[in-house]
Design a protein around this motif. Structure first.
Motif, short mmCIF file in Angstrom:
data_model
loop_
_atom_site.label_atom_id
_atom_site.label_comp_id
_atom_site.label_asym_id
_atom_site.label_seq_id
_atom_site.Cartn_x
_atom_site.Cartn_y
_atom_site.Cartn_z
N PHE A 1 2.54 6.49 8.22
CA PHE A 1 1.57 6.29 7.09
C PHE A 1 0.43 7.02 6.97
CE2 PHE A 1 -1.13 2.68 4.86
CZ PHE A 1 -0.82 3.19 3.57
N GLY A 2 -0.20 7.22 8.06
CA GLY A 2 -1.32 8.10 8.50
C GLY A 2 -1.08 9.36 8.05
N ILE A 3 -0.20 10.11 8.39
CA ILE A 3 0.45 11.58 8.18
C ILE A 3 0.61 11.55 6.66
CG2 ILE A 3 1.95 13.16 8.43
CD1 ILE A 3 2.58 12.18 11.18
N GLY A 4 1.27 10.70 5.90
CA GLY A 4 1.59 10.61 4.60
C GLY A 4 0.47 10.61 3.92
N ALA A 5 -0.45 9.53 4.17
CA ALA A 5 -1.70 9.29 3.31
C ALA A 5 -2.72 10.64 3.55
CB ALA A 5 -2.70 8.21 3.89
N TRP A 6 -2.60 11.19 4.85
CA TRP A 6 -3.47 12.39 5.07
C TRP A 6 -3.09 13.77 3.94
CZ3 TRP A 6 -7.38 13.44 8.44
CH2 TRP A 6 -7.72 15.08 8.69
N PRO B 1 8.21 12.12 2.01
CA PRO B 1 8.99 11.32 2.82
C PRO B 1 8.17 10.74 4.21
CG PRO B 1 8.63 13.89 3.11
CD PRO B 1 8.00 13.48 1.92
N TRP B 2 7.30 11.23 4.33
CA TRP B 2 6.24 10.45 5.49
C TRP B 2 5.99 8.86 4.98
CZ3 TRP B 2 6.03 11.88 10.08
CH2 TRP B 2 6.23 13.50 10.40
N LEU B 3 5.67 8.93 3.68
CA LEU B 3 5.51 7.29 3.39
C LEU B 3 6.74 6.53 3.34
CD1 LEU B 3 2.85 8.27 0.38
CD2 LEU B 3 2.43 7.17 2.71
N ALA B 4 7.87 7.31 2.98
CA ALA B 4 9.17 6.60 3.02
C ALA B 4 9.39 6.18 4.44
CB ALA B 4 10.17 7.59 2.49
N ARG B 5 9.27 7.12 5.43
CA ARG B 5 9.28 6.70 6.92
C ARG B 5 8.14 5.49 7.06
NH1 ARG B 5 8.93 12.63 7.34
NH2 ARG B 5 11.03 13.57 7.33
N ALA B 6 7.30 5.38 6.71
CA ALA B 6 6.27 4.63 6.96
C ALA B 6 6.94 3.06 6.38
CB ALA B 6 5.24 4.73 6.46
N GLY B 7 7.15 3.10 5.23
CA GLY B 7 7.69 1.91 4.60
C GLY B 7 9.25 1.49 5.37
N SER B 8 9.87 2.24 5.86
CA SER B 8 10.99 2.02 6.75
C SER B 8 10.75 1.41 8.01
CB SER B 8 11.70 3.14 6.84
OG SER B 8 12.42 3.49 5.75
N ALA C 1 0.81 -1.25 -0.14
CA ALA C 1 0.04 0.20 0.02
C ALA C 1 0.88 1.31 -0.13
CB ALA C 1 -0.89 0.10 1.11
N VAL C 2 1.91 1.08 0.53
CA VAL C 2 2.74 2.42 0.80
C VAL C 2 3.40 2.51 -0.46
CG1 VAL C 2 5.05 3.19 1.69
CG2 VAL C 2 3.47 2.24 3.27
N ALA C 3 3.95 1.46 -1.39
CA ALA C 3 4.52 1.69 -2.44
C ALA C 3 3.52 2.18 -3.78
CB ALA C 3 4.88 0.36 -2.84
N LEU C 4 2.33 1.82 -3.63
CA LEU C 4 1.19 2.07 -4.43
C LEU C 4 0.76 3.77 -4.24
CD1 LEU C 4 -0.97 -0.88 -4.50
CD2 LEU C 4 0.34 -0.15 -6.19
N LEU C 5 0.88 4.00 -3.09
CA LEU C 5 0.55 5.58 -2.79
C LEU C 5 1.68 6.44 -3.14
CD1 LEU C 5 -1.66 7.41 -1.67
CD2 LEU C 5 -0.80 7.03 0.59
#
Length: 125
Positions: A115-120, A66-73, A55-59
């Motif tokens: 992930f929440g912050i990045g998706a928001w 950078p928030w999504l990158a942190r989520a993936g990490s 899901a992170v990669a698709l978003l």
């Protein structure tokens, strides 16, 4: 980075299926019910977070962040520490590996927060 998370997610989810089958068939007769439950917890959390990485990669493909990158990490580190420590604890019999597990849980929580912050931010909501 997006492609890396996609690959890790695919490998992690596929490996979770293989480890689940291994636990259900090869380890069932060798482990206590309690240890088998511990192993299955590792498999379950690995699958959840492998899917979360997808899901992170698709978003990230839609909206790099950078928030999504942190989520993936966070999800990746969490799988290694949480699931990895549970597998090692059960298969080695070294119970002290249980002390590593909470660090993986914290990494998962950080991953979900990011992930929440990045998706928001990615969706503007």
């Amino acid at each position: 980075m997006r492609a890396g998370f996609l690959r890790i997610g695919i490998v992690a989810a596929g490996l979770a299926v293989a480890l689940g089958a291994f636990g259900a068939h090869a380890l069932k007769a060798r482990l206590s019910a309690a240890d088998l439950a511990i192993f299955e917890t590792g498999v379950r959390y690995q699958m959840y977070h492998g899917l979360a990485l997808l899901a992170v990669a698709l978003l990230m493909a839609q909206q790099p962040s950078p928030w999504l990158a942190r989520a993936g990490s966070g999800f990746t580190i969490g799988m290694v520490l949480f699931s990895g420590s549970l597998y090692t604890l059960v298969l080695s019999g070294q119970r002290w590996w249980g002390a590593v597990t909470p660090f993986g849980g914290v990494a998962f929580l950080i991953g979900w927060l990011c992930f929440g912050i990045g998706a928001w931010r990615a969706t503007g909501r």
